[in-house]
Design an enzyme around this catalytic site. Structure first.
Site, PDB file in Angstrom:
ATOM      1  N   LYS A 114       0.821  -1.214   0.000  1.00  0.00           N
ATOM      2  CA  LYS A 114       0.000   0.000   0.000  1.00  0.00           C
ATOM      3  C   LYS A 114       0.855   1.265   0.000  1.00  0.00           C
ATOM      4  O   LYS A 114       0.466   2.272  -0.586  1.00  0.00           O
ATOM      5  CB  LYS A 114      -1.001  -0.020   1.164  1.00  0.00           C
ATOM      6  N   LYS A 194      -4.317  -9.814  -6.342  1.00  0.00           N
ATOM      7  CA  LYS A 194      -5.477 -10.266  -5.576  1.00  0.00           C
ATOM      8  C   LYS A 194      -6.629  -9.298  -5.792  1.00  0.00           C
ATOM      9  O   LYS A 194      -6.410  -8.089  -5.959  1.00  0.00           O
ATOM     10  CB  LYS A 194      -5.109 -10.393  -4.096  1.00  0.00           C
ATOM     11  N   LYS A 197     -10.694  -4.144  -2.987  1.00  0.00           N
ATOM     12  CA  LYS A 197     -11.624  -3.023  -3.116  1.00  0.00           C
ATOM     13  C   LYS A 197     -10.911  -1.832  -3.714  1.00  0.00           C
ATOM     14  O   LYS A 197     -11.469  -1.067  -4.469  1.00  0.00           O
ATOM     15  CB  LYS A 197     -12.167  -2.646  -1.739  1.00  0.00           C
TER      16      LYS A 197
HETATM   17  P1  ATP Z   1      -8.558  -2.969   0.515  1.00  0.00           P
HETATM   18  O1  ATP Z   1      -8.121  -3.073  -0.928  1.00  0.00           O
HETATM   19  O2  ATP Z   1      -9.119  -1.642   0.892  1.00  0.00           O
HETATM   20  O3  ATP Z   1      -7.499  -3.472   1.482  1.00  0.00           O
HETATM   21  P2  ATP Z   1      -9.769  -5.567   0.505  1.00  0.00           P
HETATM   22  O4  ATP Z   1     -10.513  -5.946  -0.707  1.00  0.00           O
HETATM   23  O5  ATP Z   1      -8.397  -6.124   0.683  1.00  0.00           O
HETATM   24  O6  ATP Z   1      -9.795  -3.982   0.622  1.00  0.00           O
HETATM   25  P3  ATP Z   1     -10.342  -5.822   3.328  1.00  0.00           P
HETATM   26  O7  ATP Z   1     -11.455  -5.036   3.928  1.00  0.00           O
HETATM   27  O8  ATP Z   1      -8.948  -5.334   3.498  1.00  0.00           O
HETATM   28  O9  ATP Z   1     -10.668  -5.990   1.758  1.00  0.00           O
HETATM   29  O10 ATP Z   1     -10.442  -7.321   3.832  1.00  0.00           O
HETATM   30  C1  ATP Z   1     -11.644  -7.901   4.336  1.00  0.00           C
HETATM   31  C2  ATP Z   1     -11.478  -9.415   4.409  1.00  0.00           C
HETATM   32  O11 ATP Z   1     -11.494  -9.960   3.070  1.00  0.00           O
HETATM   33  C3  ATP Z   1     -10.163  -9.876   5.021  1.00  0.00           C
HETATM   34  O12 ATP Z   1     -10.418 -11.033   5.812  1.00  0.00           O
HETATM   35  C4  ATP Z   1      -9.305 -10.229   3.838  1.00  0.00           C
HETATM   36  O13 ATP Z   1      -8.334 -11.212   4.152  1.00  0.00           O
HETATM   37  C5  ATP Z   1     -10.342 -10.774   2.876  1.00  0.00           C
HETATM   38  N1  ATP Z   1      -9.934 -10.607   1.483  1.00  0.00           N
HETATM   39  C6  ATP Z   1      -9.694  -9.425   0.847  1.00  0.00           C
HETATM   40  N2  ATP Z   1      -9.383  -9.635  -0.439  1.00  0.00           N
HETATM   41  C7  ATP Z   1      -9.402 -10.993  -0.632  1.00  0.00           C
HETATM   42  C8  ATP Z   1      -9.163 -11.837  -1.763  1.00  0.00           C
HETATM   43  N3  ATP Z   1      -8.853 -11.324  -2.936  1.00  0.00           N
HETATM   44  N4  ATP Z   1      -9.293 -13.176  -1.589  1.00  0.00           N
HETATM   45  C9  ATP Z   1      -9.627 -13.705  -0.385  1.00  0.00           C
HETATM   46  N5  ATP Z   1      -9.868 -12.953   0.709  1.00  0.00           N
HETATM   47  C10 ATP Z   1      -9.757 -11.621   0.602  1.00  0.00           C
HETATM   48 MG    MG Z   2      -7.219  -5.440   2.309  1.00  0.00          MG
END
Ligand code: ATP
Ligand code: MG
Length: 327
Positions: A114, A194, A197
């Site tokens: 990040k 991966k 969001k």
């Molecule tokens: P950001 O990009 O803002 O970090 P994010 O998509 O990574 O958002 P988070 O809110 O950080 O989402 O994570 C919420 C949950 O979803 C966590 O338990 C994280 O491990 C899981 N998670 C996030 N992205 C993935 C993915 N691509 N595959 C599996 N699990 C995920």
């Molecule tokens: Mg995340």
């Protein structure tokens, strides 16, 4: 009666909740609600560690609550709340800040990724993110934390924080176990990183089916399969990794045979996936539409969740302060 084990997990209101979040974490949360005492939090204080738009934050929090409740988190059977409504998280975070050497923080993968993405805005909050996450978990003395694979390193860090605290002040915090969901690391629609969001490479859990299909149709498959008559390799195809999440065993085998034998084209294969995905997402989208009609009910569930969470968090914090000589 034996006390139920406790679970905590969180999700950031940092954008559209996607199928990575669902198959990595939320699906597991819904299942675990049956056997554990569950705490789920919308971690707004984590979401402000990178650039964000303040005027959108309340809407994002509301939407995260809608998505999670629509996906099956039932406020009557778990405690769901907004992180900043329970100030004990930040209070414990400070105490833990003071028992954690800073060296390890800069080596965390999430921090490296990040901070690389936003070089002009690397905040101390982003560096300290794992300590706040440790506080989120330890303030409820959670036994286990269900997350996607990307959070495994932060959970190892949380266990180290607990061990360090216990070693210095006496046995107090349990070391929480990591529970990784079935979709441990769902890749983005481009297959390059991966699904996140914050990367815009997602399929949203509540996204309009036509919009999902518009993303799927041109999405990359096995790049070595140039023509429909070429045999493909499902193991090199991002769409096949998606199939594994939703397509039943028999149909999955047909896809493997069709792809390796060049009897099914990528578009038809994507259609099969799309239909199975809809079996999971259509009910979520419908429940979400219903919940959206009564926003006050959603907010009051969150307020009630924070009230329940606070009572427990306060008790842990008082115990922590006593051990640290602050009470
Ligand atoms: P950001 O990009 O803002 O970090 P994010 O998509 O990574 O958002 P988070 O809110 O950080 O989402 O994570 C919420 C949950 O979803 C966590 O338990 C994280 O491990 C899981 N998670 C996030 N992205 C993935 C993915 N691509 N595959 C599996 N699990 C995920
Ligand atoms: Mg995340």
């Amino acid at each position: 009666m034996s006390k139920r084990k406790r679970i905590l997990s969180g999700i950031q209101p940092s954008g559209t909740i996607h199928i990575g979040n669902y198959f990595g974490a939320i699906e597991n949360w819904v299942r675990l609600m049956k056997e554990y005492d569950c705490f789920f939090t919308i971690v707004d204080l984590h979401a402000i560690t990178v650039s964000y738009e303040p005027s959108l934050m309340q809407q994002r929090i509301f939407e995260a609550a809608l998505d999670n409740m629509a996906a099956g988190l039932d406020p009557a059977r778990c405690t769901i709340f907004v992180q900043s409504h329970v100030p004990e998280h930040t209070e414990l975070c400070w105490l833990l800040n003071c028992v954690t050497p800073m060296g390890e923080l800069g080596r965390m993968t999430q921090f490296k990724e990040k901070s690389e993405r936003e070089r002009e805005n690397v905040t101390a909050g982003l560096l300290n993110y794992p300590i706040l996450q440790a506080a989120d978990i330890l303030v409820y003395k959670a036994d286990a934390v269900p997350v996607g694979e990307d959070q495994a390193q932060h959970l190892e860090f949380t266990r180290e924080v607990a061990r360090r605290f216990n070693g210095r002040f006496g046995d107090y915090f349990p070391e929480p176990a990591t529970l990784i969901g079935r979709g441990a690391r769902v890749m983005g629609i481009d297959g390059a990183a991966k699904m996140s969001k914050s990367l815009g490479n997602h399929i949203g859990v509540a996204e309009d089916p036509d919009a999902i299909w518009e993303k799927l149709r041109p999405a990359k498959t096995d790049e070595a399969r140039k023509r429909r008559t070429d045999p493909g390799d499902p193991e090199r195809c991002n769409i096949f990794s998606y199939h594994r999440l939703v397509t039943p065993e028999g149909a999955l085998q047909e896809i493997v045979n069709g792809c390796t034998g060049a009897t099914i084209g990528c578009i038809d294969c994507k259609k099969v996936f799309f239909n199975h995905l809809r079996r999971v997402l259509d009910p979520i989208r419908e429940r979400r539409l219903e919940l959206e009609r009564t926003p006050e009910l959603v907010w009051s569930s969150l307020r009630e969740g924070a009230r329940k969470a606070r009572a427990i968090a306060r008790e842990t914090l008082d115990g922590t302060k006593k051990l640290m000589g602050l009470l």
